[in-house]
Design an enzyme around this catalytic site. Structure first.
Site, mmCIF file in Angstrom:
data_model
loop_
_atom_site.group_PDB
_atom_site.id
_atom_site.type_symbol
_atom_site.label_atom_id
_atom_site.label_comp_id
_atom_site.label_asym_id
_atom_site.label_seq_id
_atom_site.Cartn_x
_atom_site.Cartn_y
_atom_site.Cartn_z
ATOM 1 N N LEU A 1 -61.564 -1.677 7.161
ATOM 2 C CA LEU A 1 -61.618 -1.546 8.621
ATOM 3 C C LEU A 1 -62.960 -1.020 9.106
ATOM 4 O O LEU A 1 -63.504 -0.069 8.549
ATOM 5 C CB LEU A 1 -60.506 -0.603 9.097
ATOM 6 C CG LEU A 1 -60.426 -0.322 10.601
ATOM 7 C CD1 LEU A 1 -58.974 -0.235 11.069
ATOM 8 C CD2 LEU A 1 -61.164 0.965 10.987
ATOM 9 N N ASP B 1 -66.187 2.439 15.146
ATOM 10 C CA ASP B 1 -67.370 2.726 15.975
ATOM 11 C C ASP B 1 -68.724 2.435 15.323
ATOM 12 O O ASP B 1 -68.943 2.791 14.164
ATOM 13 C CB ASP B 1 -67.419 4.216 16.334
ATOM 14 C CG ASP B 1 -66.095 4.784 16.734
ATOM 15 O OD1 ASP B 1 -65.118 4.026 16.850
ATOM 16 O OD2 ASP B 1 -66.026 6.015 16.914
ATOM 17 N N GLN C 1 -68.340 3.178 11.352
ATOM 18 C CA GLN C 1 -67.160 3.806 10.766
ATOM 19 C C GLN C 1 -66.479 2.792 9.856
ATOM 20 O O GLN C 1 -66.171 1.669 10.281
ATOM 21 C CB GLN C 1 -66.194 4.234 11.882
ATOM 22 C CG GLN C 1 -66.658 5.446 12.642
ATOM 23 C CD GLN C 1 -66.517 6.712 11.809
ATOM 24 O OE1 GLN C 1 -65.442 7.240 11.656
ATOM 25 N NE2 GLN C 1 -67.624 7.196 11.251
ATOM 26 N N TYR D 1 -66.950 11.239 10.289
ATOM 27 C CA TYR D 1 -66.641 10.617 11.576
ATOM 28 C C TYR D 1 -67.925 10.277 12.344
ATOM 29 O O TYR D 1 -69.030 10.522 11.875
ATOM 30 C CB TYR D 1 -65.747 11.566 12.390
ATOM 31 C CG TYR D 1 -64.252 11.351 12.164
ATOM 32 C CD1 TYR D 1 -63.772 10.670 11.051
ATOM 33 C CD2 TYR D 1 -63.323 11.832 13.084
ATOM 34 C CE1 TYR D 1 -62.403 10.467 10.870
ATOM 35 C CE2 TYR D 1 -61.948 11.630 12.901
ATOM 36 C CZ TYR D 1 -61.497 10.949 11.795
ATOM 37 O OH TYR D 1 -60.154 10.747 11.627
ATOM 38 N N SER D 2 -67.752 9.786 13.558
ATOM 39 C CA SER D 2 -68.865 9.202 14.314
ATOM 40 C C SER D 2 -69.972 10.170 14.691
ATOM 41 O O SER D 2 -69.752 11.385 14.802
ATOM 42 C CB SER D 2 -68.322 8.564 15.596
ATOM 43 O OG SER D 2 -67.628 7.398 15.280
ATOM 44 N N ARG E 1 -65.724 16.387 18.510
ATOM 45 C CA ARG E 1 -66.374 15.459 17.577
ATOM 46 C C ARG E 1 -67.402 14.550 18.238
ATOM 47 O O ARG E 1 -67.582 14.563 19.433
ATOM 48 C CB ARG E 1 -65.316 14.608 16.889
ATOM 49 C CG ARG E 1 -64.382 13.840 17.804
ATOM 50 C CD ARG E 1 -63.470 12.946 16.967
ATOM 51 N NE ARG E 1 -62.473 12.270 17.744
ATOM 52 C CZ ARG E 1 -61.178 12.638 17.806
ATOM 53 N NH1 ARG E 1 -60.761 13.708 17.170
ATOM 54 N NH2 ARG E 1 -60.330 11.938 18.522
ATOM 55 N N ASP E 2 -68.032 13.756 17.404
ATOM 56 C CA ASP E 2 -68.926 12.667 17.792
ATOM 57 C C ASP E 2 -70.256 13.142 18.401
ATOM 58 O O ASP E 2 -70.571 12.859 19.565
ATOM 59 C CB ASP E 2 -68.219 11.685 18.754
ATOM 60 C CG ASP E 2 -66.881 11.206 18.222
ATOM 61 O OD1 ASP E 2 -66.690 11.251 16.987
ATOM 62 O OD2 ASP E 2 -66.022 10.792 19.027
ATOM 63 N N GLU F 1 -64.244 10.907 23.762
ATOM 64 C CA GLU F 1 -64.839 10.620 22.457
ATOM 65 C C GLU F 1 -66.192 9.958 22.682
ATOM 66 O O GLU F 1 -66.454 9.370 23.737
ATOM 67 C CB GLU F 1 -63.943 9.663 21.658
ATOM 68 C CG GLU F 1 -62.553 10.200 21.391
ATOM 69 C CD GLU F 1 -61.745 9.270 20.478
ATOM 70 O OE1 GLU F 1 -61.384 9.710 19.387
ATOM 71 O OE2 GLU F 1 -61.467 8.125 20.864
HETATM 72 C C1 FRU Z 1 -63.433 6.680 18.211
HETATM 73 C C2 FRU Z 1 -63.136 7.683 17.094
HETATM 74 C C3 FRU Z 1 -64.097 8.851 17.123
HETATM 75 C C4 FRU Z 1 -64.069 9.328 15.708
HETATM 76 C C5 FRU Z 1 -63.920 8.039 14.939
HETATM 77 C C6 FRU Z 1 -63.105 8.144 13.698
HETATM 78 O O1 FRU Z 1 -62.953 5.398 17.927
HETATM 79 O O2 FRU Z 1 -61.805 8.135 17.195
HETATM 80 O O3 FRU Z 1 -63.788 9.850 18.048
HETATM 81 O O4 FRU Z 1 -65.217 10.015 15.347
HETATM 82 O O5 FRU Z 1 -63.326 7.115 15.820
HETATM 83 O O6 FRU Z 1 -63.144 6.934 12.975
#
Ligand code: FRU
Length: 462
Positions: A44, A47, A63, A106-107, A167-168, A222
């Site tokens: 899969l 982002d 991701q 994560y992102s 996050r992110d 996000e």
């Molecule tokens: C957005 C998200 C981000 C996170 C990532 C995890 O699609 O949920 O907030 O960092 O995907 O895969």
């Protein structure tokens, strides 16, 4: 090939790397591969991450859960290109190997500092009590090698009143300092952007949450991001929990752009205009950056939330990124377009008496003006097609997926519409790339991204 089951939080290791290679080989020949869109080798993709033009090349990280077409242990996969057209997969990826990122990388984004590319990401860390937010740094040097910073995590606090799911990171430069946005929400369930400041990219201090002209967006923000476009600041938000408002915000999660001005000292974003960024079905978490000429551009995730798509189980890969999109501001609206070279890759389907059979499974359909009261464009045969209807009297354009044989994500509705002033001239450009469709309306005033899996691509316009 014989498929194996993996525990959700499995990273790529020397033991299973051969399996991932074999899986990627198996996925290579899938009938659903687009020609021009970036898709994962297997598993899969979500982002886009760490986007940058660095050292003479474009870097697109993403991701990636390699083992299955579902959300699991997130890695950062990596593509490199010199021209945004020809892409190569890179072995320099982020694998969650450390204790502080035990549930995934994560992102986050990337920024050049000195001669190096600083890649910021969220180290996902789950506990029975919930997530423990940790932000981390990896550094790519000019030889292309990536190393994680030995003092990670660089931020691991929860400012007062905020929920644990922070996050992110998105780092950018202003007035000689570095700033970082983080996405999050309050414990009371209101989406927030956190602002941090740093003089060197390593040590960060919390500045407060950004007041977005008093507006509230969902329960969780996000992937916040910002670029300068034609002298204005453009803020991108990916929002969880926005309620549908007519034609807008009908997907599981929604993406918004806001035009205005960011004041980092107060912190406030003064909003002049905002709208949903893409009004299709399958779009989320865009990330903007600057191209080799310093012009703003972005990629979005060609997917949203936890979708189940046709064929994903047999294909063993799912989702992709949008085409790169240039952005500009015209009359207070964000205008999106494909870079010329990217658009030129598509063969244009020529209609004869309103019909065409594209020679390839990727094509562009250009309708300079929908002249009739109602124009219907059907792609596919009756009973297995998607339709684009432009109703000039009602001032409505609709993309309808309910007439496909392979129907999917029906819980969020099978139609998406945009409204326009009746009688307004409507020009369409549909870029269809083997199940990945991007519809640009009036030179990119509106864009709708969606997947569709019709068997035939016969085009009929009436
Ligand atoms: C957005 C998200 C981000 C996170 C990532 C995890 O699609 O949920 O907030 O960092 O995907 O895969």
């Amino acid at each position: 090939m014989e498929l194996k089951q993996f525990e959700k939080y499995t990273p790529v290791t020397t033991e299973n790397a051969e399996y991932v290679r074999a899986l990627a080989e198996y996925c290579k020949y899938s009938a659903r591969r687009p020609r021009f869109h970036l898709t994962p080798p297997c598993g899969l993709m979500n982002d886009p991450n760490g986007l940058n033009y660095y050292n003479g090349a474009y870097h697109v990280f993403y991701q990636w859960f390699p083992f299955e077409p579902s959300h699991g242990m997130k890695h950062w996969g990596h593509f490199v290109s010199r021209d945004l057209i020809n892409w190569e997969s890179s072995a320099e990826i982020l694998i969650p190997t450390e204790e502080y990122e035990k549930n995934g990388c994560y992102s986050g984004n990337g920024i050049q500092i000195g001669n190096e590319l600083f890649l910021y990401y969220t180290a996902n860390y789950n506990t029975p009590e919930g997530k423990v937010p940790k932000q981390a740094l990896a550094i790519m040097s000019s030889d292309g090698k990536i190393n994680k910073y030995e003092k990670n995590p660089i931020i691991d606090e929860i400012p007062e009143g905020l929920d644990r799911a922070i996050r992110d990171p998105y780092v950018f430069k202003r007035n000689g300092s570095f700033y970082m946005f983080l996405g999050g929400g309050t414990t009371a369930g209101q989406g927030r952007i956190l602002l941090y400041k740093s003089s060197d990219g390593y040590d960060w201090s919390f500045q407060g949450c950004v007041n977005i002209s008093g507006l509230e967006f969902g329960y969780m923000i996000e992937c916040p991001g910002i670029v300068s476009v034609d002298g204005k600041d453009v803020l991108f938000l990916s929002v969880m929990g926005l309620k549908p408002e007519g034609d807008r915000y009908n997907n599981e999660f929604s993406t918004i752009y806001l035009i205005g001005h960011l004041d980092v000292d107060n912190p406030e974003f003064h909003v002049e205009a905002y709208d949903e960024l893409d009004k299709g079905f399958d779009f989320y978490a865009p990330q903007a950056f600057y191209d080799e000429d310093g012009l703003p551009i972005f990629f979005g995730w060609f997917g949203c939330g936890c979708q189940t798509l046709p064929y994903m189980k047999e294909d063993m890969w799912v989702h992709g990124l949008t085409m790169p999109r240039r952005i500009s501001i015209v009359n207070g609206k964000l205008i999106q377009s494909l870079p010329e070279k990217a658009a030129a890759q598509y063969d244009t389907a020529k209609l004869t008496d309103g019909q065409a059979i594209p020679l390839k499974n990727s094509f562009r359909l250009h309708i300079p003006e929908c002249e009739d009261k109602i124009t219907v464009i059907q792609i596919g045969e009756d009973g297995d097609c998607f339709k684009i209807t432009v109703d000039r009297e009602r001032g409505k354009l609709t993309v309808d997926r309910s007439c496909l044989k392979e129907r999917f994500c029906r819980e969020y509705g099978e139609k998406r519409s945009i409204s326009f002033e009746s009688e307004k001239k409507i020009c369409l450009d549909l870029y269809y790339d083997n199940t990945f469709a991007e519809l640009f309306i009036n030179e990119g005033e509106d864009v709708m991204s969606f997947r569709a899996f019709p068997e035939s691509l016969a085009i009929k316009m009436r």
